[in-house]
Design a protein around this motif. Structure first.
Motif, short mmCIF file in Angstrom:
data_model
loop_
_atom_site.label_atom_id
_atom_site.label_comp_id
_atom_site.label_asym_id
_atom_site.label_seq_id
_atom_site.Cartn_x
_atom_site.Cartn_y
_atom_site.Cartn_z
N PHE A 1 0.80 -1.23 0.00
CA PHE A 1 0.00 0.00 0.00
C PHE A 1 0.84 1.28 0.00
CE2 PHE A 1 -3.39 -2.83 0.82
CZ PHE A 1 -4.58 -2.15 0.61
N PHE A 2 2.06 1.21 0.50
CA PHE A 2 2.85 2.42 0.68
C PHE A 2 4.25 2.25 0.11
CE2 PHE A 2 0.07 1.66 4.37
CZ PHE A 2 -0.87 2.64 4.14
N GLY A 3 4.97 3.34 -0.04
CA GLY A 3 6.30 3.31 -0.63
C GLY A 3 7.37 2.85 0.32
N VAL A 4 7.29 1.60 0.75
CA VAL A 4 8.28 1.01 1.65
C VAL A 4 8.74 -0.34 1.09
CG1 VAL A 4 7.50 2.17 3.76
CG2 VAL A 4 6.43 0.01 3.06
N PRO A 5 9.99 -0.73 1.35
CA PRO A 5 10.52 -1.98 0.80
C PRO A 5 10.08 -3.23 1.54
CG PRO A 5 12.23 -0.86 2.04
CD PRO A 5 11.05 0.07 2.00
N ASP A 6 9.60 -3.08 2.79
CA ASP A 6 9.12 -4.23 3.55
C ASP A 6 8.09 -3.75 4.57
OD1 ASP A 6 10.80 -2.97 5.43
OD2 ASP A 6 11.28 -4.88 6.40
N GLY A 7 7.47 -4.68 5.26
CA GLY A 7 6.53 -4.28 6.30
C GLY A 7 5.19 -4.99 6.22
N ALA A 8 4.78 -5.59 7.35
CA ALA A 8 3.48 -6.25 7.48
C ALA A 8 3.12 -6.25 8.96
CB ALA A 8 3.53 -7.68 6.94
N TYR A 9 1.82 -6.24 9.24
CA TYR A 9 1.37 -6.19 10.64
C TYR A 9 0.56 -7.44 10.97
CZ TYR A 9 2.88 -1.33 10.58
OH TYR A 9 3.63 -0.19 10.47
N LEU A 10 1.00 -8.14 12.01
CA LEU A 10 0.33 -9.36 12.45
C LEU A 10 -0.54 -9.08 13.66
CD1 LEU A 10 -0.09 -12.46 12.58
CD2 LEU A 10 2.01 -12.58 13.93
#
Length: 243
Positions: free
Chosen positions: A115-124
């Motif tokens: 969704f956003f301009g970032v190379p990684d990232g997820a929320y559990l």
């Protein structure tokens, strides 16, 4: 929520915690979903979805789990029904529906980098109290994000694929780079913009879309799924740097 590196890492964590006898997953899914499943030697079985992207009616065992994908971020409405049906044995993949919130006693996760301009990232989101004591992800590339901003779309796409190949199911904390950028985002503004974009496309394309797409959608989808009757020459898009 635990801020991890990828959606695959989130699913890997879920499988490590739940140790299911079997997981039911949809045929219509990305191959990366199988990566953490195979990594944990988890038995799985496919199920089908109908023309409205709704799942088959599946009866599951006591220690079996039902894996549901919120397709395009437009299937949020059915999740409450699935929660009532499968309870704690439901896993919700909101990789395409970032703005969906935690469900009571249910495992779910989303994806920031989709969704956003970032190379990684997820929320559990977890029904349990979990510690995030994993190492921080340092294996990232962000050249594709910069080149995309500069308008170098073809180069950015090649670099994007390189970054994608570096991502896997190994459980790590989100990178400091992504965490910093995500801290500056106006989430309400982006959510409203996505809703408006979706509504605009829906108003103009629903009449020629063979998919049954809601005309007035309240959440913020990742995209508008368009399935026309006639084949569209994609070269027109590619020549205009639309991928």
């Amino acid at each position: 929520a635990l801020a991890l590196n990828t959606g695959r890492a989130c699913l890997n964590y879920i499988l490590q915690q739940t140790k299911p006898d079997k997981v039911y997953i949809p045929y219509y899914t990305c191959d990366t979903v199988l990566e953490p499943i195979n990594l944990n030697n988890t038995i799985f079985e496919y199920y089908s979805i109908d023309e409205n992207l709704n799942p088959d009616d599946i009866v599951i065992g006591e220690n079996e789990y039902f894996y549901f994908i919120n397709y395009f971020g437009i299937k949020s409405g059915i999740i409450s029904t699935l929660v009532k049906k499968y309870g704690k044995n439901l896993i919700v993949d909101n990789s395409q529906g970032f703005f969906e919130k935690k469900y009571e006693d249910i495992w779910s996760f989303n994806s920031a980098r989709k969704f956003f301009g970032v190379p990684d990232g997820a929320y559990l989101y977890s029904p349990l109290s979990l510690k995030n004591d994993f190492p921080i992800n340092k294996n990232i590339k962000y050249n594709h994000l910069i080149n995309r901003l500069l308008g170098n779309q073809e180069l950015a796409y090649k670099q994007y694929n390189i970054n994608e190949s570096r991502l896997n199911s190994e459980i790590k904390q989100i990178s400091l780079f992504s965490k910093k950028i995500l801290g500056y985002i106006d989430y309400e503004m982006i959510s409203n913009k996505r809703k408006n974009n979706f509504q605009y496309l829906s108003n103009n394309l629903n009449k020629i879309n063979t998919l049954n797409i809601p005309g007035n959608y309240k959440c913020a989808p990742i995209c508008y799924p368009f399935f026309p009757k006639d084949i569209i020459d994609r070269k027109i898009f590619i020549e205009n740097n639309i991928f």
